[in-house]
Design an enzyme around this catalytic site. Structure first.
Site: not given
Ligand code: GLU
Length: 469
Positions: A234-237
């Site tokens: 995921s691009k957030r993590r």
């Protein structure tokens, strides 16, 4: 029939490595089949799209080997709004879609705890178009939808379990599901190779193809890419942006080789293989449908191997963006005029065997181009223990007396200085290395001193000595 595949990213952020993997698989498949690769930018979500993301996709594709001008497109989904609306209208006129003004709450109130999505309430109510009325697709009550998938066999979906899904919103705008199908139809796409995340949409989309009277494409849903905890990247993590890897100094060749190993392996017991072999051997049907682990550590090691395999001139050329800075890579800590390309060329072969990503070149060579080394205080504290001042004094005196300033003489000299103090070479090196380069680790010390030169080396050793008073 000419095979036509497409890569259809949404320009809503940095370019995801999973997307790059799908793009490469499409690219190779098209090439193997003598087909055409189409790039379509799915930019209908106006709130989330930005033109710079589109440019990012084009340049990232270019970097990975899918060069601008060598494919069809880019087409922009937003330019086909007329086609999307016309298809929605056709489905309505043909009785395959109907208007409905139920809200989710209405449906829930009717079905209570039995709620399983839309209940078909307006199927036969003959509602006309109007503000706030969505258009729903009338899914068949019976039968099955069989998806022909080159990777997953024939996933089969019972039609009665597929709800009458929305194809155009209350404001008349067609939804993504429909736009995506209409574009594939308009562009003559024969094979849809895309991420597994889209598989739940596929039976609905195939029903739309059937209802619009066109033979559906062959599908291939490539495995989801996961991190070490088996979570979808995921691009957030996670670090997912291809651009981030590029700017850190991953080689495009290493990156694309690694991406192709996500769920597939070339013949023999090897992973690092020339691109031409991958293009020849890759088979979509051999892709493992299970989630593919994106192992950053392995990629790093992989990249190191690729770096070491470069001819040294190519290595030097590849380092340039980090030696000068670009619009996306931060400039190095030295001034351009301080850079000395001959000195760099002299140490480049030493650095080439030691770094895993090209950005690591900077901390390895900055001592050569800065007037004073950047002293890492932790390294200083570790190296400048008791005895360091005495050792530096002796090293300075011995180096001053050296006739020939070369790595071998420097090494035997420091070895002797250390031995007189009961120190092995490694221990004797530490204060000298920190005084001259600012760090405890780096390129081989004596070669570094040879390139740095007598005057600058001695100046730094004396400055360190002064600091120790
Ligand atoms: N635009 C979609 C995405 O970026 C792709 C849909 C498709 O490949 O069919 O996920």
């Amino acid at each position: 029939m000419t095979v036509r595949v497409r890569f259809a990213p949404s320009p809503t952020g940095m370019f995801h490595v999973g997307g790059a993997r799908s793009a490469l698989q499409n690219w190779i498949y098209a090439k193997q089949q003598g087909g055409v690769f189409v790039l379509r930018i799915e930019d209908t979500d106006a709130a989330r799209n930005k033109p710079e993301w589109t440019e990012g996709i084009l340049s990232a594709l270019d970097w990975i080997g899918i060069a601008r001008g060598s494919y069809e497109g880019p087409y922009f989904q937003s330019s086909y709004a007329g086609e999307h609306r016309a298809a929605a209208q056709r489905l309505h006129e043909g009785g395959r879609a109907y208007y409905c003004d139920c809200t989710r709450e209405d449906v829930q109130a009717r079905t209570g705890s039995q709620y399983q999505g839309y209940d078909g309430y307006h199927r036969d109510k003959g509602l006309g178009p109007g503000e706030g009325r969505a258009l729903r697709f009338r899914t068949p009550d019976e039968g099955e939808t069989v998806v022909v998938d080159l990777i997953r066999g024939e996933p089969t979906f019972e039609n009665k379990l597929i709800e009458d899904f929305v194809i155009a919103r209350g404001d008349g705008s067609p939804v993504f599901l429909l736009a995506n199908v209409v574009d594939d139809m308009t562009m003559g796409i024969t094979h849809v190779i895309r991420a597994e995340e889209h598989l739940p949409n596929t039976p609905k989309q195939q029903l739309l193809w059937d209802a619009l009277g066109v033979k559906p494409p062959v599908w291939a849903h490539v495995p989801v890419v996961v991190n070490e905890k088996r979570q979808k990247l995921s691009k957030r993590r996670d670090k997912v942006a291809l651009e981030a890897y590029r700017d850190e100094g991953y080689l495009a060749e290493a990156m694309r080789n690694y991406l192709m190993l996500l769920g597939w392996a070339p013949s023999g017991d090897r992973e690092i293989v020339p691109w031409s072999v991958i293009e020849e051997e890759f088979r979509l049907a051999e892709v493992n449908p299970s989630p593919a682990f994106f192992d950053e550590k392995k990629l790093r090691a992989f990249n190191g191997d690729y770096i070491r395999a470069l001819p040294v001139e190519e290595f030097i050329a590849s380092c340039q963006p980090w030696l000068t800075g670009t619009d996306t890579i931060a400039p190095p800590p030295w001034q351009p005029a301080e850079f000395d390309s001959a000195a760099f060329a002299a140490v480049a072969p030493l650095a080439q065997t030691r770094i895993a990503v090209l950005s690591e070149i900077v901390p390895n060579v900055d001592f050569l181009f800065l007037a004073d080394p950047l002293i890492d205080e932790g390294a200083w504290a570790k190296a400048m223990k008791e005895g360091a001042a005495d050792l530096l004094d002796a090293a300075i005196a011995a180096f001053e007396a050296l006739e020939s300033w070369d790595a071998e003489s420097l090494k035997s000299t420091l070895e002797a200085v250390g031995a007189e103090r009961g120190l092995k070479l490694g221990k004797a090196q530490a204060p000298v290395r920190v005084a001259v380069t600012g760090r405890t680790v780096g390129l081989p010390l004596f070669e570094s001193l040879e390139v740095l030169g007598r005057d600058r080396t001695l100046t730094r050793l004396r400055a360190a000595r002064v600091r120790l008073f």
